[in-house]
Scaffold this motif. Sequence first.
Motif, mmCIF file in Angstrom:
data_model
loop_
_atom_site.group_PDB
_atom_site.id
_atom_site.type_symbol
_atom_site.label_atom_id
_atom_site.label_comp_id
_atom_site.label_asym_id
_atom_site.label_seq_id
_atom_site.Cartn_x
_atom_site.Cartn_y
_atom_site.Cartn_z
ATOM 1 N N ILE A 291 0.831 -1.209 0.000
ATOM 2 C CA ILE A 291 0.000 0.000 0.000
ATOM 3 C C ILE A 291 0.863 1.255 0.000
ATOM 4 O O ILE A 291 0.646 2.192 -0.765
ATOM 5 C CB ILE A 291 -0.956 0.007 1.210
ATOM 6 N N GLU A 292 1.881 1.290 0.883
ATOM 7 C CA GLU A 292 2.701 2.491 1.005
ATOM 8 C C GLU A 292 3.564 2.698 -0.232
ATOM 9 O O GLU A 292 3.892 3.839 -0.578
ATOM 10 C CB GLU A 292 3.531 2.438 2.279
ATOM 11 N N SER A 293 3.910 1.601 -0.911
ATOM 12 C CA SER A 293 4.628 1.733 -2.177
ATOM 13 C C SER A 293 3.728 2.405 -3.212
ATOM 14 O O SER A 293 4.165 3.294 -3.952
ATOM 15 C CB SER A 293 5.067 0.353 -2.673
ATOM 16 N N GLN A 294 2.465 1.975 -3.256
ATOM 17 C CA GLN A 294 1.502 2.594 -4.164
ATOM 18 C C GLN A 294 1.250 4.045 -3.774
ATOM 19 O O GLN A 294 1.151 4.923 -4.641
ATOM 20 C CB GLN A 294 0.186 1.812 -4.143
ATOM 21 N N MET A 295 1.174 4.290 -2.479
ATOM 22 C CA MET A 295 0.944 5.649 -2.007
ATOM 23 C C MET A 295 2.113 6.558 -2.350
ATOM 24 O O MET A 295 1.934 7.744 -2.651
ATOM 25 C CB MET A 295 0.689 5.641 -0.498
ATOM 26 N N GLN A 296 3.324 6.001 -2.303
ATOM 27 C CA GLN A 296 4.491 6.795 -2.665
ATOM 28 C C GLN A 296 4.430 7.194 -4.133
ATOM 29 O O GLN A 296 4.793 8.314 -4.511
ATOM 30 C CB GLN A 296 5.773 6.010 -2.386
ATOM 31 N N MET A 297 3.938 6.273 -4.959
ATOM 32 C CA MET A 297 3.744 6.597 -6.378
ATOM 33 C C MET A 297 2.728 7.724 -6.530
ATOM 34 O O MET A 297 2.905 8.627 -7.355
ATOM 35 C CB MET A 297 3.286 5.357 -7.137
ATOM 36 N N ASN A 298 1.652 7.666 -5.723
ATOM 37 C CA ASN A 298 0.642 8.729 -5.764
ATOM 38 C C ASN A 298 1.242 10.068 -5.334
ATOM 39 O O ASN A 298 0.936 11.116 -5.914
ATOM 40 C CB ASN A 298 -0.533 8.385 -4.860
ATOM 41 N N ALA A 299 2.106 10.027 -4.302
ATOM 42 C CA ALA A 299 2.753 11.250 -3.822
ATOM 43 C C ALA A 299 3.698 11.813 -4.877
ATOM 44 O O ALA A 299 3.771 13.038 -5.080
ATOM 45 C CB ALA A 299 3.513 10.964 -2.533
ATOM 46 N N ASP A 300 4.420 10.930 -5.576
ATOM 47 C CA ASP A 300 5.323 11.371 -6.644
ATOM 48 C C ASP A 300 4.538 12.009 -7.785
ATOM 49 O O ASP A 300 4.967 13.009 -8.365
ATOM 50 C CB ASP A 300 6.142 10.188 -7.171
ATOM 51 N N ARG A 301 3.371 11.395 -8.123
ATOM 52 C CA ARG A 301 2.529 11.967 -9.173
ATOM 53 C C ARG A 301 2.004 13.342 -8.761
ATOM 54 O O ARG A 301 1.900 14.247 -9.590
ATOM 55 C CB ARG A 301 1.370 11.023 -9.496
ATOM 56 N N LYS A 302 1.664 13.481 -7.489
ATOM 57 C CA LYS A 302 1.190 14.762 -6.974
ATOM 58 C C LYS A 302 2.273 15.830 -7.104
ATOM 59 O O LYS A 302 2.007 16.954 -7.547
ATOM 60 C CB LYS A 302 0.767 14.589 -5.511
ATOM 61 N N LEU A 303 3.515 15.467 -6.756
ATOM 62 C CA LEU A 303 4.621 16.411 -6.863
ATOM 63 C C LEU A 303 4.861 16.787 -8.333
ATOM 64 O O LEU A 303 5.055 17.961 -8.656
ATOM 65 C CB LEU A 303 5.893 15.810 -6.259
ATOM 66 N N SER A 304 4.813 15.792 -9.211
ATOM 67 C CA SER A 304 4.990 16.062 -10.645
ATOM 68 C C SER A 304 3.905 16.997 -11.154
ATOM 69 O O SER A 304 4.173 17.941 -11.918
ATOM 70 C CB SER A 304 4.960 14.754 -11.435
ATOM 71 N N ALA A 438 4.571 14.737 6.388
ATOM 72 C CA ALA A 438 3.832 13.506 6.676
ATOM 73 C C ALA A 438 2.338 13.791 6.605
ATOM 74 O O ALA A 438 1.869 14.848 7.057
ATOM 75 C CB ALA A 438 4.207 12.971 8.048
ATOM 76 N N ILE A 439 1.593 12.845 6.047
ATOM 77 C CA ILE A 439 0.151 13.027 5.903
ATOM 78 C C ILE A 439 -0.507 11.653 5.847
ATOM 79 O O ILE A 439 0.079 10.691 5.345
ATOM 80 C CB ILE A 439 -0.153 13.844 4.623
ATOM 81 N N ASP A 440 -1.727 11.554 6.397
ATOM 82 C CA ASP A 440 -2.427 10.272 6.313
ATOM 83 C C ASP A 440 -3.147 10.184 4.970
ATOM 84 O O ASP A 440 -3.354 11.185 4.282
ATOM 85 C CB ASP A 440 -3.420 10.101 7.470
ATOM 86 N N TYR A 441 -3.528 8.958 4.604
ATOM 87 C CA TYR A 441 -4.063 8.695 3.275
ATOM 88 C C TYR A 441 -5.337 9.491 2.993
ATOM 89 O O TYR A 441 -5.505 10.077 1.931
ATOM 90 C CB TYR A 441 -4.310 7.201 3.123
ATOM 91 N N LYS A 442 -6.249 9.533 3.955
ATOM 92 C CA LYS A 442 -7.515 10.237 3.750
ATOM 93 C C LYS A 442 -7.286 11.730 3.526
ATOM 94 O O LYS A 442 -7.937 12.345 2.664
ATOM 95 C CB LYS A 442 -8.458 10.003 4.932
ATOM 96 N N SER A 443 -6.379 12.309 4.292
ATOM 97 C CA SER A 443 -6.089 13.745 4.133
ATOM 98 C C SER A 443 -5.447 14.010 2.782
ATOM 99 O O SER A 443 -5.701 15.035 2.143
ATOM 100 C CB SER A 443 -5.168 14.223 5.255
ATOM 101 N N PHE A 444 -4.609 13.072 2.352
ATOM 102 C CA PHE A 444 -3.951 13.226 1.048
ATOM 103 C C PHE A 444 -4.994 13.241 -0.075
ATOM 104 O O PHE A 444 -4.893 14.022 -1.019
ATOM 105 C CB PHE A 444 -2.955 12.092 0.831
ATOM 106 N N LEU A 445 -6.002 12.365 0.024
ATOM 107 C CA LEU A 445 -7.033 12.290 -1.016
ATOM 108 C C LEU A 445 -7.831 13.585 -1.103
ATOM 109 O O LEU A 445 -8.404 13.892 -2.159
ATOM 110 C CB LEU A 445 -7.978 11.132 -0.751
ATOM 111 N N GLU A 446 -7.878 14.345 -0.031
ATOM 112 C CA GLU A 446 -8.636 15.590 -0.012
ATOM 113 C C GLU A 446 -7.865 16.763 -0.605
ATOM 114 O O GLU A 446 -8.444 17.834 -0.855
ATOM 115 C CB GLU A 446 -9.043 15.931 1.426
ATOM 116 N N LEU A 447 -6.563 16.563 -0.859
ATOM 117 C CA LEU A 447 -5.745 17.635 -1.437
ATOM 118 C C LEU A 447 -6.172 17.881 -2.882
ATOM 119 O O LEU A 447 -6.559 16.980 -3.600
ATOM 120 C CB LEU A 447 -4.270 17.264 -1.406
ATOM 121 N N LYS A 448 -6.036 19.117 -3.323
ATOM 122 C CA LYS A 448 -6.354 19.448 -4.715
ATOM 123 C C LYS A 448 -5.146 19.175 -5.590
ATOM 124 O O LYS A 448 -4.020 19.278 -5.169
ATOM 125 C CB LYS A 448 -6.762 20.924 -4.825
#
Length: 448
Positions: A291-304, A438-448
């Motif tokens: 899960i955290e590996s997938q989440m890291q990919m999501n975080a990288d996409r967000k930064l991109s 640091a951020i939890d998954y639910k809070s991350f999903l709420e980011l624009k």
Amino acid sequence: MNITQEKINDLGSVITINIQPADYKAKVEKAIKDQSKKARIPGFRPGMVPAAHIKKMYGKSILLDEINNLLSDSLNNYISDNKLEVLGQPLPKVDQDRDYKWDFEDTFEFSYEVGLAPDFKADFSSKDKFTKYKISADEETIKSRMESLQRAYGKMTNPEKSAEGDSIYGELVQLAEDGFVLEGGISHTTSVRIELVEDAKIKKSLIGLKKDDVVSFDIQKAYKNNATLIHNLLNISEEEAAEVKGNFQLTVKNVNRLEAAELNEEFFNKVFPDGSVTSADTFKEYVVKEIESQMQMNADRKLSNDIYEYAVDKIKFDLPSDFLKRWLKATNEKLTDEELEKDYAGFEKNLKWTLIENKVVQSNNIEIKPEEVIALAKERIAAQFAMYSPTPLSDVQLNEYTQNFISDRERATQMYNEVRSNRVFEFLKNTVETKEKAIDYKSFLELK
């Protein structure tokens, strides 16, 4: 041949090509001779048709083809030799005053309007600041993923009554407006997955059903007009699925339930034959890591994406919008003026990023190697197979699938462009300043 360029402004030019008979006569004569050897015309032996006869019958069309080829080659070579960064494709300018005889002695002149890329700088530094998120997996997400894997390797049972998460196997029959079966209507035996039904009231009506029960519901309302789901459910085309209306009657033949597998030795051996997971604790560790590996990919996409939005907003330059709109209309015959105005801003934004990307590649000598393209293709294929099984493909299988995949020119180009884009974002992430948060998954999903 004479080629000239007249600048309209910094973002546009007109390229004019003047063609003399000496530029095309030899090519036309050769084409006519080649055609005379291939032509099959009654009254002449194969390969023995006189060139003069071919010229009389097909000369003008051959001349036209050779002029078109000469124009295309000359224009492309001129753009390349003069290092013009052209946007879109050159648009021919129509001159109503010119009327050519096509008598093999004409002097031709054709003009093309070209849109040019603007000159700008794409400078990034540590003064450009971004947030890099580190996402933690919450217990609810971990539990959901563990249960999903357990169900995937569970066993099928047939409970007496349906519950949420079950599939109802039965016959769906189209009804007429009066509530009776529609004569000549759609009828199909299928499995209705309750979890896919989006309307809460209809979903509730499917719970508690047993064999031979009958229930009716509005098919479009049940799936919120999702033509793909309806097409799969009724075994009709997506076009038909988008148009089908009214209620359908479901007669239950069976209820299917996928019972989750227990966390025991049998489950671990089946899912992880390499012995890497042997207990509930190590299973949870595996899921958290996944899960955290997938989440890291999501975080990288967000930064991109943040860098992308920042770049197209920060770096200011104009584009030849009038030319680009004409080019889009010329190359998309079905594009209406309304659609063009609606979608142009998005097109221009993506074009701006492409130009910024090009500038970063050129300014920093970023080189894309073939092995990088192959590596990305392997990664994509391995990830696709991992969705269905945690057991990885062997190297031999992965190499075979990869070679087949990139042998397609379009796919290979797509992979190249993705590698190129990844390299640009990698360069920019190492150039700008990023601060980890640091951020939890639910809070991350709420980011624009």
